[in-house]
Design a protein around this motif. Structure first.
Motif, mmCIF file in Angstrom:
data_model
loop_
_atom_site.group_PDB
_atom_site.id
_atom_site.type_symbol
_atom_site.label_atom_id
_atom_site.label_comp_id
_atom_site.label_asym_id
_atom_site.label_seq_id
_atom_site.Cartn_x
_atom_site.Cartn_y
_atom_site.Cartn_z
ATOM 1 N N LYS A 43 0.762 -1.292 -0.064
ATOM 2 C CA LYS A 43 -0.042 -0.035 -0.098
ATOM 3 C C LYS A 43 0.811 1.333 0.096
ATOM 4 O O LYS A 43 0.591 2.349 -0.757
ATOM 5 C CB LYS A 43 -1.032 -0.117 1.129
ATOM 6 N N THR A 44 1.770 1.233 0.868
ATOM 7 C CA THR A 44 2.875 2.583 0.985
ATOM 8 C C THR A 44 3.698 2.432 -0.279
ATOM 9 O O THR A 44 3.709 3.800 -1.007
ATOM 10 C CB THR A 44 3.739 2.220 2.268
ATOM 11 N N GLU B 182 2.645 1.902 -3.503
ATOM 12 C CA GLU B 182 1.775 2.080 -4.306
ATOM 13 C C GLU B 182 1.323 3.610 -4.269
ATOM 14 O O GLU B 182 1.463 4.416 -5.450
ATOM 15 C CB GLU B 182 0.266 1.254 -4.470
ATOM 16 N N CYS C 136 -3.613 1.188 -6.253
ATOM 17 C CA CYS C 136 -3.813 1.726 -4.553
ATOM 18 C C CYS C 136 -5.289 1.600 -4.206
ATOM 19 O O CYS C 136 -5.348 0.888 -3.007
ATOM 20 C CB CYS C 136 -3.643 3.165 -4.722
ATOM 21 N N ALA D 82 -4.837 -2.274 -3.157
ATOM 22 C CA ALA D 82 -4.097 -2.187 -1.844
ATOM 23 C C ALA D 82 -5.035 -1.821 -0.667
ATOM 24 O O ALA D 82 -4.460 -1.757 0.362
ATOM 25 C CB ALA D 82 -2.854 -1.516 -1.946
ATOM 26 N N VAL E 27 -6.368 1.653 -0.331
ATOM 27 C CA VAL E 27 -5.890 2.902 0.012
ATOM 28 C C VAL E 27 -7.821 3.646 -0.055
ATOM 29 O O VAL E 27 -8.565 3.264 -0.867
ATOM 30 C CB VAL E 27 -5.388 3.726 -1.058
#
Length: 126
Positions: A46-47, A49, A72, A75, A77
């Motif tokens: 996540k981070t 992306e 994102c 993931a 977000v």
């Protein structure tokens, strides 16, 4: 999934397959490096992306922005996180990023509308 994202994804996959079918180790290794970079490590997917999305906004690459918006979302977000990411991209990249921000938000709206089973609030016409 939005038509724009479907078309982009299909083209990306088709052309990646075409390019990787060539006998060129430099290209193959670069594609592999890109894939490996976004796997979980000290930073989670996540981070990574979100970082990719900021970099794509600053570099003003609409294909990359579309790809990272979709990644994102996959993931996890959330909308408020997207707007913080967009804020970083805008501050780092300056006002020239605004047209790309518009298209990124439009795509995000389309994806969220599709997830909710609604018609998109607005669509890109250019």
């Amino acid at each position: 999934m939005s038509d724009r994202l479907n078309e982009f994804s299909a083209f990306r996959q088709r052309m990646n397959e075409r390019i990787l079918a060539e006998d060129n180790q430099v290209v193959r290794r670069f594609f592999a490096l890109d894939t490996q970079t976004y796997k979980a490590g000290a930073l989670d997917v996540k981070t990574k992306e979100m970082l990719g999305l900021v970099a794509s906004m600053v570099l003003r690459c609409d294909d990359c922005i579309s790809y990272h918006v979709a990644q994102c979302r996959q993931a996890g977000v959330q909308r408020d996180e997207f707007f913080e990411v967009f804020s970083v991209g805008l501050v780092v990249g300056g006002s020239i990023v605004i047209p790309h921000l518009r298209r990124a938000v439009d795509l995000l709206d389309q994806l969220q509308s599709a997830d909710a089973g609604e018609a998109p609030a607005c669509t890109e016409h250019s």
